[in-house]
Design a protein around this motif. Sequence first.
Motif, mmCIF file in Angstrom:
data_model
loop_
_atom_site.group_PDB
_atom_site.id
_atom_site.type_symbol
_atom_site.label_atom_id
_atom_site.label_comp_id
_atom_site.label_asym_id
_atom_site.label_seq_id
_atom_site.Cartn_x
_atom_site.Cartn_y
_atom_site.Cartn_z
ATOM 1 N N HIS A 260 0.869 -1.175 0.000
ATOM 2 C CA HIS A 260 0.000 0.000 0.000
ATOM 3 C C HIS A 260 0.910 1.231 0.000
ATOM 4 C CE1 HIS A 260 -2.767 3.072 1.390
ATOM 5 N NE2 HIS A 260 -3.759 2.247 1.050
ATOM 6 N N GLU A 261 0.429 2.241 -0.683
ATOM 7 C CA GLU A 261 1.174 3.508 -0.785
ATOM 8 C C GLU A 261 1.690 4.002 0.577
ATOM 9 O OE1 GLU A 261 -0.170 7.769 -2.331
ATOM 10 O OE2 GLU A 261 -1.531 6.122 -2.873
ATOM 11 N N ALA A 262 0.874 3.765 1.617
ATOM 12 C CA ALA A 262 1.226 4.281 2.950
ATOM 13 C C ALA A 262 2.506 3.654 3.499
ATOM 14 C CB ALA A 262 0.072 4.015 3.922
ATOM 15 N N LEU A 263 2.868 2.478 2.970
ATOM 16 C CA LEU A 263 4.042 1.783 3.521
ATOM 17 C C LEU A 263 5.280 1.932 2.647
ATOM 18 C CD1 LEU A 263 2.484 -1.559 4.860
ATOM 19 C CD2 LEU A 263 2.621 0.686 5.949
ATOM 20 N N ARG A 264 5.120 2.536 1.475
ATOM 21 C CA ARG A 264 6.251 2.552 0.534
ATOM 22 C C ARG A 264 7.434 3.365 1.058
ATOM 23 N NH1 ARG A 264 2.689 2.847 -5.063
ATOM 24 N NH2 ARG A 264 1.948 0.689 -4.843
ATOM 25 N N GLU A 265 7.176 4.572 1.504
ATOM 26 C CA GLU A 265 8.289 5.414 1.977
ATOM 27 C C GLU A 265 8.905 4.881 3.267
ATOM 28 O OE1 GLU A 265 10.125 7.582 0.327
ATOM 29 O OE2 GLU A 265 8.809 6.908 -1.278
ATOM 30 N N PRO A 266 8.066 4.434 4.249
ATOM 31 C CA PRO A 266 8.687 3.827 5.433
ATOM 32 C C PRO A 266 9.587 2.638 5.096
ATOM 33 C CG PRO A 266 6.347 4.210 5.816
ATOM 34 C CD PRO A 266 6.620 4.606 4.405
ATOM 35 N N VAL A 267 9.174 1.813 4.135
ATOM 36 C CA VAL A 267 10.024 0.676 3.744
ATOM 37 C C VAL A 267 11.308 1.186 3.089
ATOM 38 C CG1 VAL A 267 10.221 -1.179 2.026
ATOM 39 C CG2 VAL A 267 8.311 -1.172 3.622
ATOM 40 N N ARG A 268 11.169 2.138 2.181
ATOM 41 C CA ARG A 268 12.374 2.673 1.515
ATOM 42 C C ARG A 268 13.343 3.249 2.536
ATOM 43 N NH1 ARG A 268 12.387 2.710 -3.764
ATOM 44 N NH2 ARG A 268 10.439 2.777 -4.931
ATOM 45 N N HIS A 269 12.802 4.049 3.468
ATOM 46 C CA HIS A 269 13.668 4.664 4.481
ATOM 47 C C HIS A 269 14.321 3.593 5.360
ATOM 48 C CE1 HIS A 269 14.193 8.062 7.664
ATOM 49 N NE2 HIS A 269 15.046 7.109 7.882
ATOM 50 N N THR B 19 5.201 2.693 10.478
ATOM 51 C CA THR B 19 6.515 2.073 10.716
ATOM 52 C C THR B 19 6.344 0.640 11.216
ATOM 53 O OG1 THR B 19 7.439 4.232 11.205
ATOM 54 C CG2 THR B 19 8.680 2.322 12.005
ATOM 55 N N THR B 20 5.374 0.446 12.096
ATOM 56 C CA THR B 20 5.130 -0.907 12.611
ATOM 57 C C THR B 20 4.730 -1.840 11.469
ATOM 58 O OG1 THR B 20 4.375 0.069 14.679
ATOM 59 C CG2 THR B 20 3.808 -2.238 14.309
ATOM 60 N N LEU B 21 3.811 -1.373 10.629
ATOM 61 C CA LEU B 21 3.341 -2.225 9.527
ATOM 62 C C LEU B 21 4.424 -2.432 8.472
ATOM 63 C CD1 LEU B 21 -0.295 -0.851 9.158
ATOM 64 C CD2 LEU B 21 0.403 -3.098 10.010
ATOM 65 N N ALA B 22 5.157 -1.373 8.167
ATOM 66 C CA ALA B 22 6.221 -1.504 7.165
ATOM 67 C C ALA B 22 7.277 -2.487 7.660
ATOM 68 C CB ALA B 22 6.851 -0.137 6.884
ATOM 69 N N GLY B 23 7.623 -2.404 8.951
ATOM 70 C CA GLY B 23 8.591 -3.358 9.520
ATOM 71 C C GLY B 23 8.060 -4.772 9.443
ATOM 72 N N ALA B 24 6.801 -4.945 9.801
ATOM 73 C CA ALA B 24 6.193 -6.289 9.767
ATOM 74 C C ALA B 24 6.203 -6.854 8.344
ATOM 75 C CB ALA B 24 4.773 -6.235 10.312
ATOM 76 N N ALA B 25 5.973 -5.990 7.357
ATOM 77 C CA ALA B 25 5.957 -6.464 5.958
ATOM 78 C C ALA B 25 7.325 -7.002 5.536
ATOM 79 C CB ALA B 25 5.529 -5.325 5.035
ATOM 80 N N LEU B 26 8.374 -6.527 6.204
ATOM 81 C CA LEU B 26 9.725 -6.959 5.802
ATOM 82 C C LEU B 26 10.039 -8.392 6.242
ATOM 83 C CD1 LEU B 26 11.840 -3.730 6.473
ATOM 84 C CD2 LEU B 26 11.034 -4.631 4.283
ATOM 85 N N ILE B 27 9.310 -8.906 7.228
ATOM 86 C CA ILE B 27 9.643 -10.255 7.735
ATOM 87 C C ILE B 27 9.306 -11.332 6.696
ATOM 88 C CG2 ILE B 27 9.392 -11.893 9.638
ATOM 89 C CD1 ILE B 27 8.521 -9.422 11.382
ATOM 90 N N PRO B 28 8.043 -11.382 6.225
ATOM 91 C CA PRO B 28 7.785 -12.359 5.151
ATOM 92 C C PRO B 28 8.550 -12.036 3.871
ATOM 93 C CG PRO B 28 5.821 -11.010 5.596
ATOM 94 C CD PRO B 28 6.810 -10.706 6.673
ATOM 95 N N ALA B 29 8.779 -10.744 3.625
ATOM 96 C CA ALA B 29 9.552 -10.385 2.421
ATOM 97 C C ALA B 29 10.953 -10.999 2.502
ATOM 98 C CB ALA B 29 9.636 -8.865 2.276
#
Length: 300
Positions: A33-42, A115-125
């Motif tokens: 989701h757009e809301a998580l793109r920048e937190p993941v990039r950062h 930030t919490t959701l973006a971090g969580a998305a990185l685990i399965p990724a």
Amino acid sequence: MTEFPLDSFLRSERERIEDALARSVDGLVPELHEALREPVRHGVLAGGKRLRPILCVEAFRAVGGDPPEAAYDLGVSLELIHAYSLMHDDLPCMDDAPLRRGRPTVHRLHGELRTTLAGAALIPAAGRQAWRAATALGCDDGCAAGIVRELMVAAGAGGMVGGQVLDLVGEGEELDAASLDELHRLKTGALLRACLTIGGMAADASPGEGRALDEYGRAIGLAFQIADDVLDETSSAEELGKAPSDADLGKSTYVALHGLDGARARAVAEVERALDALDRGGIRSEALRALARYVVERES
Ligand code: GRG
């Protein structure tokens, strides 16, 4: 014998790792989701020493020879876990850190929820990244599954998260030497160790080589944390690009327990243990030898 050119080695390896990280994030972003793109990039792309992927690639090289691009992609799986752990560790409910790597932390720019959701998305990724990279390196399904398992165990309740729990419940207590070792063996050591074992597994290491990489990884994992405590004590927040230190947060540290000289001596002893393990396992890698020393001699 000429000295290993550590600075130029780190520079060129980091370039290849940054490319692999960018490839990984570019693959992940369209799904987010757009809301998580920048937190993941950062969280993933904004700096860092990239020690974990470097160790993974060097373990691969030491056993399997010249690493192809997919070995860097494999290293990225470990850095994705590391990136998530820093994003979550910095949250207000954890260390409430304003700065990381000299920049505002992810939640200070993008908020706690994202930030919490973006971090969580990185685990399965990270799991998927490891699987794809292992397969691209020619691992069969059994080997690829073993690699993903190793990564998840290192990241989980019996590894990094387990160590984080010990850290939180130990706040304000004076831990003894054995408890402090156990905490850091899990919190920082498990993932660092997995960098070595995963690199070796992907390169089809022999049992002896696997044991040597495992022992080297355990030793430098501990040395890394001791060096971190020494740096916390001897460097300014500006030099480290982060604040506050563990001691300020009421956590036990190697320096508090053993004194500055005692902590330094312990770190050096762990580096010696790592180098011995390589010798005993017949692993001739000037890069791994230099990296073991770098772990305790680094300035940030
Ligand atoms: C689930 C809310 C929630 C939190 C879990 C798992 C976790 C948070 C935290 C793990 C603990 C942790 C952050 C361990 C790593 C500690 C450490 C030594 C970080 C610094 O590593 P470097 O120096 O960092 O390699 P760079 O910036 O170079 O990448």
